[in-house]
Motif scaffolding. Structure first.
Motif, short mmCIF file in Angstrom:
data_model
loop_
_atom_site.label_atom_id
_atom_site.label_comp_id
_atom_site.label_asym_id
_atom_site.label_seq_id
_atom_site.Cartn_x
_atom_site.Cartn_y
_atom_site.Cartn_z
N GLN A 260 42.36 48.16 40.45
CA GLN A 260 42.43 47.00 40.68
C GLN A 260 43.23 46.43 41.98
O GLN A 260 43.33 45.48 42.43
CB GLN A 260 43.05 46.24 39.51
CG GLN A 260 43.28 44.64 39.35
CD GLN A 260 41.91 43.89 39.73
OE1 GLN A 260 40.88 44.35 39.09
NE2 GLN A 260 41.79 43.10 40.50
N GLU A 264 42.29 44.43 45.50
CA GLU A 264 43.31 43.32 46.13
C GLU A 264 43.65 43.71 47.49
O GLU A 264 43.45 42.69 48.52
CB GLU A 264 44.59 43.08 45.30
CG GLU A 264 44.49 42.61 43.88
CD GLU A 264 45.60 42.34 43.01
OE1 GLU A 264 46.72 42.02 43.99
OE2 GLU A 264 45.92 42.45 42.06
N ASP A 268 42.06 41.51 50.93
CA ASP A 268 43.01 41.15 51.92
C ASP A 268 42.56 41.33 53.22
O ASP A 268 42.51 40.55 54.18
CB ASP A 268 44.64 41.41 51.72
CG ASP A 268 45.19 40.55 50.22
OD1 ASP A 268 44.52 39.42 49.92
OD2 ASP A 268 46.11 40.99 49.82
#
Length: 356
Positions: A260, A264, A268
């Motif tokens: 997870q 992220e 980004d």
């Protein structure tokens, strides 16, 4: 007597744009060089009292040319004109003795200001009548793009003439540099930039291209769709799994680096590179893109798995590939901009407008 001016860039489109941006009544003799090695030889032969130099080129890049000019004490005032606008790129070229640094695409006003600022041009250098300097290279790119070869499809596969490929590559080069600049500033790094590759690919050829980029590392991938007036496609960004630790460190990510957390980090970086690239690409073509939501296509998988699961969405496509590497870090990602076959006519029209 005419002043010898050298324009050194591997892109025919960029050379033409640069020549058009010189003052119309400047008394100069223009020479073109298509790579750094050719450019350095032209300088040695006295064909470059003033040099407009690109950075990302084959044979010798702009940094190597500047270093050679400095070490050999050659008589040349060098102005760097580049799509790589990272702060460190500017620092490097100024350290090698460049007169100044101009970002692509260039403008007549900016060129005139630079030439006046450093006393390169004065009234004695100007012709009495504003007669543009002769450009020694024919407008091949524009002729090819206007030709029916790209818009009248004679068979199932579209061909991409070399000069059209050059135009796409130069527009991508500028957009690539803007994306790298944003990433470099946010992460305080220097991004090593390649020469973008442009090809028309069938899905089988896309598979081979992606597999060539994969090396022995497993990858994770993010896809994001985009659409503009008559143009649509998907941006595909591949992250080498060995890059995640360094990426998370640069982004000051706290906590355990599980799947997870990797998502992220991927999102980004993907938002930075894809968004900035599309913005830079669209600005040059005087248009805008709407972007969809990014989607994770796979994590820790082989390229073959990724392609097999997504064959239906990638048929024949105009593919622009850029390999981003961050200096002094184990970070390597591949950005592919995949334009639909139906978008090519509109893209060609936009490029023709850009050339005029």
């Amino acid at each position: 007597m005419s002043l010898p001016v050298l324009i050194c860039d591997d892109s025919a489109l960029a050379r033409k744009q640069m020549a058009r941006s010189l003052p119309d009544n400047w008394n100069v003799e223009i020479t073109f060089a298509t790579h750094g090695g050719e450019g350095l030889e032209a300088i040695k032969q006295g064909q470059g009292s003033v040099v407009f130099l690109d950075l990302n080129m084959p044979v010798m890049d702009g940094y190597e040319v500047l270093e050679a000019v400095c070490k050999q004490d050659l008589n040349a005032m060098v102005i760097v004109v580049s799509g790589d606008i990272q702060p460190e790129a500017r620092e490097k070229v100024m350290g090698f003795g460049a007169l100044d640094f101009i970002k692509k695409p260039v403008s007549k006003e900016k060129i005139a200001d630079i030439l006046k600022k450093y006393g390169v041009i004065n009234e004695a250098d100007l012709l009495p009548d504003p007669t543009p300097a002769a450009i020694p290279e024919p407008s091949v790119v524009e002729a090819e793009l206007a030709d029916d070869e790209m818009t009248a499809y004679a068979g199932p596969k579209i061909e991409l003439p070399n000069d059209a490929r050059d135009a796409y590559q130069e527009v991508a080069n500028v957009a690539m540099g803007q994306a790298a600049d944003l990433l470099a500033r946010l992460l305080n790094v220097f991004v090593l930039l390649p020469i973008p590759t442009v090809n028309l690919l069938e899905v089988s050829e896309l598979t081979m291209a992606l597999e060539a980029a994969e090396s022995t590392d497993t990858i994770s991938a993010v896809c994001q769709g985009y659409i503009g007036a008559g143009i649509a496609g998907e941006a595909l960004i591949l992250f080498h799994d060995s890059s995640f630790k360094d990426m998370a460190g640069l982004m000051n990510f706290k906590g355990e680096l599980n799947e997870q957390a990797e998502v992220e980090v991927m999102m980004d970086i993907a938002n930075i590179l894809i968004g900035a690239f599309l913005k830079g690409f669209a600005e040059q073509l005087d248009m805008s893109f709407s972007q969809g939501h990014p989607v994770v296509l796979g994590q820790h998988c082989q390229i073959s798995e990724l392609v097999n699961e997504n064959q239906a969405r990638w048929k024949q496509t105009l593919a622009i590939e850029i390999n981003y590497v961050i200096e002094n870090h184990n970070i390597h990602c591949d950005l592919l901009m995949l334009f639909t076959e139906d978008s090519i006519t509109t893209l060609n029209n936009k490029l023709t407008y850009l050339l005029n």
